[in-house]
Design a protein around this motif. Sequence first.
Motif, mmCIF file in Angstrom:
data_model
loop_
_atom_site.group_PDB
_atom_site.id
_atom_site.type_symbol
_atom_site.label_atom_id
_atom_site.label_comp_id
_atom_site.label_asym_id
_atom_site.label_seq_id
_atom_site.Cartn_x
_atom_site.Cartn_y
_atom_site.Cartn_z
ATOM 1 N N THR A 1 -5.257 17.353 -7.361
ATOM 2 C CA THR A 1 -6.266 18.269 -5.956
ATOM 3 C C THR A 1 -5.045 17.693 -4.715
ATOM 4 O O THR A 1 -5.997 17.652 -3.755
ATOM 5 C CB THR A 1 -6.800 17.516 -6.091
ATOM 6 N N TYR A 2 -4.213 16.427 -4.639
ATOM 7 C CA TYR A 2 -4.388 16.360 -3.390
ATOM 8 C C TYR A 2 -3.249 16.517 -2.706
ATOM 9 O O TYR A 2 -2.006 17.100 -3.168
ATOM 10 C CB TYR A 2 -3.969 14.692 -2.917
ATOM 11 N N PRO A 3 -3.191 16.990 -1.150
ATOM 12 C CA PRO A 3 -2.282 18.029 -1.213
ATOM 13 C C PRO A 3 -1.046 17.545 -0.796
ATOM 14 O O PRO A 3 -0.796 16.606 -0.635
ATOM 15 C CB PRO A 3 -3.140 18.095 0.686
ATOM 16 N N TRP B 1 -4.913 8.756 -1.338
ATOM 17 C CA TRP B 1 -5.642 8.338 -2.691
ATOM 18 C C TRP B 1 -5.025 6.653 -3.254
ATOM 19 O O TRP B 1 -4.633 5.897 -2.754
ATOM 20 C CB TRP B 1 -4.698 9.319 -3.868
ATOM 21 N N PRO B 2 -6.038 6.518 -4.104
ATOM 22 C CA PRO B 2 -6.238 4.533 -5.070
ATOM 23 C C PRO B 2 -5.023 4.976 -5.561
ATOM 24 O O PRO B 2 -4.203 5.698 -5.724
ATOM 25 C CB PRO B 2 -7.773 5.384 -5.862
ATOM 26 N N LEU B 3 -3.805 3.218 -5.292
ATOM 27 C CA LEU B 3 -2.387 3.094 -5.807
ATOM 28 C C LEU B 3 -2.438 4.009 -7.007
ATOM 29 O O LEU B 3 -3.072 3.578 -7.292
ATOM 30 C CB LEU B 3 -2.073 1.891 -5.755
ATOM 31 N N SER C 1 3.758 19.656 3.336
ATOM 32 C CA SER C 1 3.725 21.365 3.675
ATOM 33 C C SER C 1 1.658 21.415 3.688
ATOM 34 O O SER C 1 1.574 21.985 5.247
ATOM 35 C CB SER C 1 4.120 22.475 2.786
ATOM 36 N N MET C 2 1.110 21.213 2.833
ATOM 37 C CA MET C 2 -0.099 21.570 3.375
ATOM 38 C C MET C 2 -0.628 20.207 4.287
ATOM 39 O O MET C 2 -1.907 20.630 5.287
ATOM 40 C CB MET C 2 -1.146 21.852 2.293
ATOM 41 N N LEU C 3 -0.235 19.140 4.395
ATOM 42 C CA LEU C 3 -0.327 17.654 4.901
ATOM 43 C C LEU C 3 0.103 18.453 6.356
ATOM 44 O O LEU C 3 0.875 17.100 7.295
ATOM 45 C CB LEU C 3 0.010 16.494 4.532
ATOM 46 N N GLY C 4 0.554 19.269 6.407
ATOM 47 C CA GLY C 4 1.974 19.215 7.708
ATOM 48 C C GLY C 4 2.513 18.527 8.612
ATOM 49 O O GLY C 4 3.588 18.590 9.276
ATOM 50 N N GLU D 1 0.659 -1.527 -0.060
ATOM 51 C CA GLU D 1 -0.073 0.022 0.602
ATOM 52 C C GLU D 1 0.956 1.569 -0.653
ATOM 53 O O GLU D 1 0.547 2.116 0.529
ATOM 54 C CB GLU D 1 -1.110 0.518 1.441
ATOM 55 N N TYR D 2 1.746 1.437 -0.902
ATOM 56 C CA TYR D 2 2.733 2.111 -0.498
ATOM 57 C C TYR D 2 2.379 3.080 -1.358
ATOM 58 O O TYR D 2 1.987 3.665 -2.768
ATOM 59 C CB TYR D 2 4.037 1.961 -1.610
ATOM 60 N N ARG D 3 2.536 4.330 -0.260
ATOM 61 C CA ARG D 3 1.590 5.664 -1.281
ATOM 62 C C ARG D 3 3.424 7.203 -0.327
ATOM 63 O O ARG D 3 3.651 6.907 0.524
ATOM 64 C CB ARG D 3 1.092 6.084 -0.795
ATOM 65 N N LEU D 4 3.809 7.582 -2.125
ATOM 66 C CA LEU D 4 4.900 8.571 -1.477
ATOM 67 C C LEU D 4 4.579 9.802 -1.991
ATOM 68 O O LEU D 4 4.044 10.040 -3.016
ATOM 69 C CB LEU D 4 5.853 7.984 -2.300
ATOM 70 N N VAL D 5 4.996 10.780 -1.202
ATOM 71 C CA VAL D 5 4.443 12.558 -1.615
ATOM 72 C C VAL D 5 6.213 12.613 -1.255
ATOM 73 O O VAL D 5 6.845 12.964 -0.562
ATOM 74 C CB VAL D 5 3.783 12.870 -0.689
#
Length: 153
Positions: free
Chosen positions: A144-146, A136-138, A149-152, A68-72
Amino acid sequence: MRKPVPPFTLESAIEKVRLAEDGWNSRDPEKVSMAYSTDSLWRNRRMFIYGRCEIVRFLEWKWRQEHEYRLVKELFAFRENRIAVRYAYEYHNDEGNWFRAYGNENWEFDEDGLMVRRHASINDLPIREEERLLYWPLGRRPDTYPGLSMLGL
């Protein structure tokens, strides 16, 4: 050639970071490896990885462990042919334990826009599933996803 190429502007550095994020979120080792030179050198945590073949093997191993890897990623600084980023990603292991990994990377590119050096420092923080922020979906993070910085983060 892997555009954008150095020397980077603010806009092209931001684009390069987003393209890297998109590639890693694909979790496709072959696709990701094509952003790196054939003799690319990585330091990833305590591991040293040399060249595309080792990059592919490492990423195959990584994504077998990190589900379920998700990266920003977010641009931190840039100059000429170098970019510094900070990032966070979330995943769970085989036992269902969730983690948020925080990291910084220093990148160096050749004239064709391929990364020749990647130095990554990463720390894993165990989190409860209800503490997750990356939902978000993989695949690619929606525009539009933060961001971090917006996620803190």
